[in-house]
Write a protein that holds these residues in place. Structure first.
Motif, PDB file in Angstrom:
ATOM      1  N   ASN A  70       0.811  -1.218   0.000  1.00  0.00           N
ATOM      2  CA  ASN A  70       0.000   0.000   0.000  1.00  0.00           C
ATOM      3  C   ASN A  70       0.845   1.269   0.000  1.00  0.00           C
ATOM      4  N   THR A  71       1.995   1.193  -0.644  1.00  0.00           N
ATOM      5  CA  THR A  71       2.802   2.394  -0.857  1.00  0.00           C
ATOM      6  C   THR A  71       2.955   2.595  -2.359  1.00  0.00           C
ATOM      7  N   GLU A  72       3.340   3.773  -2.726  1.00  0.00           N
ATOM      8  CA  GLU A  72       3.540   4.082  -4.143  1.00  0.00           C
ATOM      9  C   GLU A  72       4.672   3.241  -4.724  1.00  0.00           C
ATOM     10  N   HIS A  74       5.505   0.216  -3.872  1.00  0.00           N
ATOM     11  CA  HIS A  74       5.001  -1.140  -4.091  1.00  0.00           C
ATOM     12  C   HIS A  74       4.156  -1.183  -5.370  1.00  0.00           C
ATOM     13  N   ARG A  75       3.309  -0.173  -5.563  1.00  0.00           N
ATOM     14  CA  ARG A  75       2.471  -0.121  -6.761  1.00  0.00           C
ATOM     15  C   ARG A  75       3.337  -0.059  -8.019  1.00  0.00           C
ATOM     16  N   ARG A  76       4.362   0.791  -7.995  1.00  0.00           N
ATOM     17  CA  ARG A  76       5.250   0.909  -9.154  1.00  0.00           C
ATOM     18  C   ARG A  76       5.999  -0.391  -9.402  1.00  0.00           C
TER      19      ARG A  76
END
Length: 179
Positions: A70-72, A74-76
């Motif tokens: 749930n961090t940017e 991790h998303r990237r």
């Protein structure tokens, strides 16, 4: 040439090109790659090593475990894994994933069977040992009796704690009764 009456002029590229893939189709495919990548990041390191993955993808799947969810970042990173997944044969990978997950179910069921046999051996004693040896002649009667005696002794002293000998008994039963 009459532009208004010429219908060829207004045709889109996808009207006559069979290889045309829409952007929506590409995005749907990328979502499939990312979802499969997410399933792969949920596997343990030993499960990942059983799959035939290229080194870059394997390393990045392990790296994804270190990034907070749930961090940017991790998303990237998940998007990057999805990009790496484009070079993978999806059908083959899904089949391998299914086999690895099925092996884990088989391992846990074998463990459950071994636990039940252990409980039976600890409660019934020599009669259960004899029945088990008749079913599995490769088992060592002396080793079984020794582990049962030690486990009962440990459990009588500390009934709330897990017995080291009982755990060894489960491991021995599981290893020897596996077919």
């Amino acid at each position: 040439m009459n532009i208004v009456g010429d219908s060829e002029h207004f045709k889109q590229p996808f009207d006559h090109d069979e290889d045309y893939v829409s952007r929506a189709d590409i995005k749907r495919e990328l979502v499939i790659y990312q979802e499969l990548g997410k399933k792969l990041t949920e596997l343990s390191k030993s499960q990942l090593s059983k799959l035939e993955l290229d080194e870059t993808l394997y390393d990045n799947l392990l790296k994804a475990k270190t990034i907070r969810i749930n961090t940017e970042a991790h998303r990237r990173h998940m998007h990057y894994i999805g990009k790496l997944m484009r070079n993978v044969d999806i059908e083959q990978l899904q089949e391998e994933l299914k086999n690895v997950l099925n092996q884990n179910r088989n391992e846990s069921s074998k463990l459950n069977v071994a636990e039940k046999i252990k409980d039976q051996l600890l409660s019934e004693g020599d009669d259960a040992v004899q029945a088990l040896i008749e079913q599995h002649p490769t088992l060592d009667r002396q080793k079984l009796r020794q582990l049962i005696r030690q486990a009962n002794k440990e459990l009588s002293k500390k009934p709330d704690e897990a017995s080291k000998s009982a755990n060894e008994l489960v491991k021995y039963i599981k290893a020897e009764t596996a077919e």
